[in-house]
Design a protein around this motif. Sequence first.
Motif, PDB file in Angstrom:
ATOM      1  N   GLY A  85      26.350  15.268 -12.705  1.00 22.96           N
ATOM      2  CA  GLY A  85      25.382  14.643 -13.604  1.00 22.96           C
ATOM      3  C   GLY A  85      24.041  15.359 -13.604  1.00 22.96           C
ATOM      4  N   ALA A  86      23.591  15.790 -12.427  1.00 25.66           N
ATOM      5  CA  ALA A  86      22.320  16.509 -12.348  1.00 25.66           C
ATOM      6  C   ALA A  86      22.388  17.824 -13.119  1.00 25.66           C
ATOM      7  CB  ALA A  86      21.964  16.770 -10.886  1.00 25.66           C
ATOM      8  N   ALA A  87      23.512  18.509 -13.038  1.00 27.44           N
ATOM      9  CA  ALA A  87      23.674  19.766 -13.770  1.00 27.44           C
ATOM     10  C   ALA A  87      23.635  19.537 -15.274  1.00 27.44           C
ATOM     11  CB  ALA A  87      24.995  20.429 -13.369  1.00 27.44           C
ATOM     12  N   PHE A  88      24.252  18.443 -15.726  1.00 24.18           N
ATOM     13  CA  PHE A  88      24.211  18.117 -17.149  1.00 24.18           C
ATOM     14  C   PHE A  88      22.782  17.797 -17.601  1.00 24.18           C
ATOM     15  CE2 PHE A  88      28.775  16.918 -18.481  1.00 24.18           C
ATOM     16  CZ  PHE A  88      28.867  18.089 -19.221  1.00 24.18           C
ATOM     17  N   ALA A  89      22.023  17.102 -16.754  1.00 28.56           N
ATOM     18  CA  ALA A  89      20.638  16.796 -17.096  1.00 28.56           C
ATOM     19  C   ALA A  89      19.821  18.072 -17.262  1.00 28.56           C
ATOM     20  CB  ALA A  89      20.021  15.894 -16.024  1.00 28.56           C
ATOM     21  N   MET A  90      20.063  19.042 -16.383  1.00 28.88           N
ATOM     22  CA  MET A  90      19.367  20.326 -16.495  1.00 28.88           C
ATOM     23  C   MET A  90      19.821  21.082 -17.746  1.00 28.88           C
ATOM     24  SD  MET A  90      17.255  20.330 -14.060  1.00 28.88           S
ATOM     25  CE  MET A  90      16.685  22.012 -14.255  1.00 28.88           C
ATOM     26  N   LEU A  91      21.099  20.983 -18.084  1.00 28.53           N
ATOM     27  CA  LEU A  91      21.602  21.623 -19.301  1.00 28.53           C
ATOM     28  C   LEU A  91      20.867  21.090 -20.525  1.00 28.53           C
ATOM     29  CD1 LEU A  91      23.767  23.305 -20.883  1.00 28.53           C
ATOM     30  CD2 LEU A  91      25.211  21.262 -20.804  1.00 28.53           C
ATOM     31  N   VAL A  97      20.856  30.594 -23.745  1.00 25.59           N
ATOM     32  CA  VAL A  97      22.273  30.693 -23.411  1.00 25.59           C
ATOM     33  C   VAL A  97      22.501  30.926 -21.917  1.00 25.59           C
ATOM     34  CG1 VAL A  97      24.369  32.086 -23.761  1.00 25.59           C
ATOM     35  CG2 VAL A  97      22.978  31.390 -25.724  1.00 25.59           C
ATOM     36  N   PRO A  98      21.763  31.833 -21.246  1.00 29.38           N
ATOM     37  CA  PRO A  98      22.034  32.069 -19.821  1.00 29.38           C
ATOM     38  C   PRO A  98      21.884  30.818 -18.963  1.00 29.38           C
ATOM     39  CG  PRO A  98      20.711  33.849 -20.720  1.00 29.38           C
ATOM     40  CD  PRO A  98      20.755  32.786 -21.766  1.00 29.38           C
ATOM     41  N   LEU A  99      20.822  30.020 -19.201  1.00 34.25           N
ATOM     42  CA  LEU A  99      20.642  28.805 -18.406  1.00 34.25           C
ATOM     43  C   LEU A  99      21.720  27.769 -18.725  1.00 34.25           C
ATOM     44  CD1 LEU A  99      16.770  28.294 -18.373  1.00 34.25           C
ATOM     45  CD2 LEU A  99      18.255  28.916 -16.457  1.00 34.25           C
ATOM     46  N   ALA A 100      22.108  27.702 -19.987  1.00 34.68           N
ATOM     47  CA  ALA A 100      23.180  26.774 -20.358  1.00 34.68           C
ATOM     48  C   ALA A 100      24.477  27.153 -19.646  1.00 34.68           C
ATOM     49  CB  ALA A 100      23.377  26.783 -21.876  1.00 34.68           C
ATOM     50  N   LEU A 101      24.772  28.446 -19.592  1.00 32.99           N
ATOM     51  CA  LEU A 101      25.966  28.909 -18.880  1.00 32.99           C
ATOM     52  C   LEU A 101      25.882  28.553 -17.398  1.00 32.99           C
ATOM     53  CD1 LEU A 101      26.420  32.463 -20.459  1.00 32.99           C
ATOM     54  CD2 LEU A 101      27.979  30.535 -20.724  1.00 32.99           C
TER      55      LEU A 101
END
Length: 400
Positions: A85-91, A97-101
Amino acid sequence: MGLPSLASMRPLQIQFLISYAIYGCIGPHLPVYLKEVKGFTNTEIGLNQALTSVATVLSPILITLLADLRLDSRRILGVAFLISGAAFAMLATTTGVPLALLFYTLHSLAFMPVVALQDGHYFAHAKATGGNTANYNRVRVWGTVGYIVPTLGLYFFLKWWQDLSMVVWTAVGFGVLSALHAQWLPKVKEGTVVKGKGRMPSTEAFKTLIGPRGRWFLLSLFLAYGASTAYHTFFPVYLREMVGVSSENIGLIVNLGVVLEIFYILALSRLRSRFGMKALMIAGLCCMVARLTLLGLFPSVWTAALTQVFHGLEICAIMVLPVMFLNQLASDHFRNSIQGVYTMMVIGGARILAGRVGGLIAEADLRMLFFAAAGLALTAMLILIFLFRPEDNYGEERAA
């Protein structure tokens, strides 16, 4: 014997419902979100699938091994869901694109093992309480219901606000709920390393999977999962770009098949008893070949909607029956680990290949991607027909 008591199974059913709701948020919408909000190309969508699948290779075997070594799987699930969930919040809050990946890969690293771990937890609980492990489908069906619930809710959000970031934030919410609810699951005594054998549970699981009973099953499902990955990754893009479906209606079309899936899963015990696992898996792969071929030949919203009739049997063939077969192959020593090793070898490996190669094909010709996926599914079906020889001990499993 039947299922364990309703009271003891209810927490597992709820856990499947809210955890699979995360899939319901991102499955129909994420590729479109990545393209329209994050600026991905089809090649980069495929690269995202490949990178996140590296996580699928690395993490499930480790986490399910920890469960087999007597670490409480409820705590492992809680931590994994929170990281996801934390990773999705950061997304959702970063750009580029690089940060989304990066953040979607982190989400996958934490999230992909939980499906295998929840499956292993069910089988361990059913065995410990004298339940019928063959009735896995009665619990798994709640995952299908969970997939549907957020998709229908997001239809109204997207229709009124047209903000695709809602799919990510909804997934975050279900991730937190899954982490909290996992702590209420029934505690079971996980498998332990058997003294004197000198092997870790994952090693035993690997040897079983590449042995005579598992090797052709493994190869066939690798190819089938590659075809399925290509479909699920790019079908939302197909709907949006090739046949002009609006963002809020993508989930509705996908759910036509998912609703039918409920009835297939509920009937799975009876179907398996009558026809056998192998025949059902072959039928499911035949459905996959037909759907992919028709999507490539006749691109239209009608083709997309009508071919959803194939979805339920296909899902049973590649996502439900394999889990039940793996439990037949496993001993208490590696009941969790065999799910993790399978996830690593088949699901992770197939997604890496299908994501990278599929993205390149889709960038050149989206219709050609569906033909290539149909070829993979056809090959997988032929392997099952001519080489796979399961000992379908369904009667023994029901008595377990």
